[in-house]
Scaffold this active site. Sequence first.
Site, short mmCIF file in Angstrom:
data_model
loop_
_atom_site.label_atom_id
_atom_site.label_comp_id
_atom_site.label_asym_id
_atom_site.label_seq_id
_atom_site.Cartn_x
_atom_site.Cartn_y
_atom_site.Cartn_z
N GLY A 164 -40.21 59.38 37.61
CA GLY A 164 -39.07 58.46 37.98
C GLY A 164 -38.73 59.30 39.50
N HIS A 165 -39.14 57.38 40.10
CA HIS A 165 -39.60 57.26 41.40
C HIS A 165 -38.82 56.95 41.91
CE1 HIS A 165 -44.04 59.65 42.06
NE2 HIS A 165 -42.80 59.81 40.92
N THR A 187 -36.01 59.46 35.32
CA THR A 187 -36.65 59.44 33.34
C THR A 187 -35.83 58.78 32.15
OG1 THR A 187 -38.72 59.29 35.12
CG2 THR A 187 -38.90 58.98 32.47
N LYS A 226 -39.88 61.73 45.95
CA LYS A 226 -40.44 61.87 46.63
C LYS A 226 -40.86 59.88 46.96
CE LYS A 226 -42.74 62.68 43.38
NZ LYS A 226 -42.24 64.09 42.49
N GLY A 250 -41.26 68.96 40.92
CA GLY A 250 -40.58 67.38 40.29
C GLY A 250 -39.40 67.01 41.69
N ASP A 251 -39.41 65.19 41.82
CA ASP A 251 -37.97 64.65 41.98
C ASP A 251 -37.57 65.75 43.27
OD1 ASP A 251 -37.77 63.77 38.83
OD2 ASP A 251 -36.45 65.76 38.25
N GLU A 252 -38.98 65.49 43.95
CA GLU A 252 -38.19 66.18 45.06
C GLU A 252 -37.94 65.01 45.99
OE1 GLU A 252 -41.44 66.68 43.79
OE2 GLU A 252 -41.90 68.25 43.87
N LYS A 264 -32.98 66.73 50.96
CA LYS A 264 -31.52 66.81 50.34
C LYS A 264 -30.70 67.45 51.17
CE LYS A 264 -31.71 65.46 45.59
NZ LYS A 264 -31.05 64.70 44.94
N GLN A 317 -44.57 64.15 39.72
CA GLN A 317 -44.57 65.30 39.34
C GLN A 317 -44.58 66.30 40.64
OE1 GLN A 317 -47.04 63.90 36.90
NE2 GLN A 317 -45.38 62.53 36.80
N ARG A 365 -31.86 64.09 31.42
CA ARG A 365 -31.87 65.07 31.75
C ARG A 365 -30.55 65.63 32.42
NH1 ARG A 365 -36.59 67.31 28.90
NH2 ARG A 365 -37.33 66.25 30.51
P1 GDP Z 1 -38.86 61.58 42.85
O1 GDP Z 1 -39.47 62.20 40.96
O2 GDP Z 1 -39.97 63.14 43.64
O3 GDP Z 1 -38.98 60.38 43.63
O4 GDP Z 1 -37.28 61.81 43.37
P2 GDP Z 1 -36.81 61.47 41.90
O5 GDP Z 1 -35.99 59.97 42.59
O6 GDP Z 1 -36.69 61.89 41.07
O7 GDP Z 1 -35.53 62.64 42.73
C1 GDP Z 1 -34.33 62.15 43.74
C2 GDP Z 1 -33.36 61.98 43.92
O8 GDP Z 1 -32.93 62.29 45.51
C3 GDP Z 1 -32.97 60.16 43.79
O9 GDP Z 1 -31.55 59.59 43.64
C4 GDP Z 1 -32.88 60.29 45.61
O10 GDP Z 1 -32.14 58.66 45.54
C5 GDP Z 1 -31.85 60.45 46.11
N1 GDP Z 1 -32.13 61.26 47.19
C6 GDP Z 1 -33.72 61.10 48.22
N2 GDP Z 1 -33.88 61.86 49.11
C7 GDP Z 1 -32.55 61.84 49.47
C8 GDP Z 1 -31.79 62.80 50.30
O11 GDP Z 1 -32.34 63.29 51.44
N3 GDP Z 1 -30.41 63.09 50.51
C9 GDP Z 1 -29.91 62.89 49.38
N4 GDP Z 1 -28.57 63.30 49.49
N5 GDP Z 1 -30.28 62.34 48.45
C10 GDP Z 1 -31.65 62.06 48.37
P1 IMO Z 2 -41.55 62.63 39.64
O1 IMO Z 2 -42.47 62.48 39.41
C1 IMO Z 2 -39.57 66.64 37.12
C2 IMO Z 2 -41.63 67.46 33.98
C3 IMO Z 2 -41.25 67.55 32.06
C4 IMO Z 2 -41.19 69.04 31.44
C5 IMO Z 2 -42.63 68.39 32.05
C6 IMO Z 2 -43.42 68.40 30.90
O2 IMO Z 2 -40.59 62.51 39.08
O3 IMO Z 2 -40.80 63.89 40.15
P2 IMO Z 2 -44.67 65.81 30.25
O4 IMO Z 2 -43.62 64.44 29.45
O5 IMO Z 2 -44.94 65.07 31.31
O6 IMO Z 2 -45.51 66.59 29.82
O7 IMO Z 2 -43.29 66.81 30.60
O8 IMO Z 2 -42.84 68.34 33.11
N1 IMO Z 2 -42.35 66.55 34.44
C7 IMO Z 2 -41.14 66.24 34.90
N2 IMO Z 2 -40.14 66.47 35.53
N3 IMO Z 2 -40.38 65.19 37.36
C8 IMO Z 2 -41.16 64.15 36.99
O9 IMO Z 2 -41.56 63.71 37.59
C9 IMO Z 2 -41.44 64.76 36.07
N4 IMO Z 2 -42.94 64.80 35.09
C10 IMO Z 2 -42.79 65.31 33.88
O10 IMO Z 2 -39.98 67.81 32.54
O11 IMO Z 2 -40.87 69.58 31.61
MG MG Z 3 -38.53 61.96 39.82
#
Ligand code: GDP
Ligand code: IMO
Ligand code: MG
Length: 425
Positions: free
Chosen positions: A41-42, A300, A17, A13-15, A331, A225, A303
Amino acid sequence: MKQNISLLGLQWGDEGKGKVVDNLANDLDAAVRYQGGHNAGHTLIVNGKKIVFHLLPSAICHENIKCYVGRGVVVSLEALFSEIAEAKEVLGSIENRLVISPACSLIQPYHIQLDQLREQSNNLTKIGTTGRGIGTSYEDKVGRRSIRIADLYNEEKLRDKLEQSLEFYNSIFKYSFGAPEIDLNELYEINLEHAELLKPYVGNVIEEIRELQNNNKKILFEGAQGALLDVSLGTYPFVTSSNLIGGVSAGTGISPSDIDYTIGITKAYTTRVGEGPFPTELFDETGTYLAEKGGEVGATTGRPRRCGWLDGFLLSNMVKVSGVDGLCLTKIDVLDGLEKIKISTEYKSQHTSGSLIETMDLEEVEPVYIELDGWTDPTSGKTSFNELNENAKSFIEKIEEIAGVPVIMISTGPKREDTIIREKI
Ligand code: GDP
Ligand code: IMO
Ligand code: MG
């Protein structure tokens, strides 16, 4: 031109997206969430302002895009309404652009309470969930006892189902946890209020998507995720409770053969929130560097995210099981300034790699790394591949070699425009 695009994260997750969807959105007509819930959390940076979407498709930011929440999503109406209210402040009313399937299972307060009680218990395996009632709601879904959105509009059925649910959950709260019980009348009233507020958004997702497809509209299926959190193919039991690999079809009602292109997203390194194995995790100053420079704090739950090197073994396998056609690397700018960059390519292990892919039991494995030269000339904010320094280009080419698919997009910063497009989908 590809019409049905699936986008999913390939790590935990958190790539990035949200940012990638935002960048692709100009070419889209519709966007669909098909699994997960408000555990996601996007993050998008729009006109310098940060917006985080949890339940709504991130493309809702673009005013011409129709957005759908498919049946595979577990919906907390409280979370939905607060997100709609927040979105309204920035985007105006989204009432005629958002359609939610009446087949979605609901997250009720007892799901959230049980999720949190289990996580706090000393006797149970701690997963490190988001505490949003995701897993507990999916338990009811596969247990065939969910309250679905459609049930909100049949008062007698709703009350009966709530009563049955509370009989079960309240006895667990009372006898297993000594926790407060939930009152049926209060919960019923809240559900009725929510039902009224939700009415304008409930619609026929399958029918509308079919119509869009018949009119050759471009639709993005936004995974939440990441592949390693998939309940079936991820690092079980440290996963979320939905299928994002192969989940598009069951989660929306389209045919599996409808997807024309799958884009997989990977960070240039790896992060993980919550518990569970993480073979390339760093506990040294490089880990701290990545966490600080990458702003690696959960969107989200707030943490801190655990950080480590890119895991090529997992990446190449997730590319294969997810049917990824092209990669988006995000990133890369976070690596700017590092003298050496490592990528793990395999594990030293008593297990065969075949058995590892089968079980994803990564507790005991030790990664084997290749080391590449870092770079001083920053990639940050670059918008064309040719502008990148040679070492960054070699790093990207190495990832293509490991993953076996092309890197078609590179994200060089959090803003929409910090993007290199190598191949338009
Ligand atoms: P998601 O859940 O896959 O949508 O990712 P998140 O939003 O949870 O986390 C990605 C974080 O990296 C966010 O704070 C974005 O603003 C940030 N981000 C996304 N792409 C880049 C990038 O190419 N470089 C940097 N420095 N930050 C980025
Ligand atoms: P996005 O879409 C990162 C993780 C939680 C936990 C496990 C199970 O932003 O990439 P849950 O509440 O789903 O039962 O928790 O999955 N997790 C994520 N980690 N990004 C997410 O979403 C996540 N959604 C769930 O931290 O380890
Ligand atoms: Mg996220």
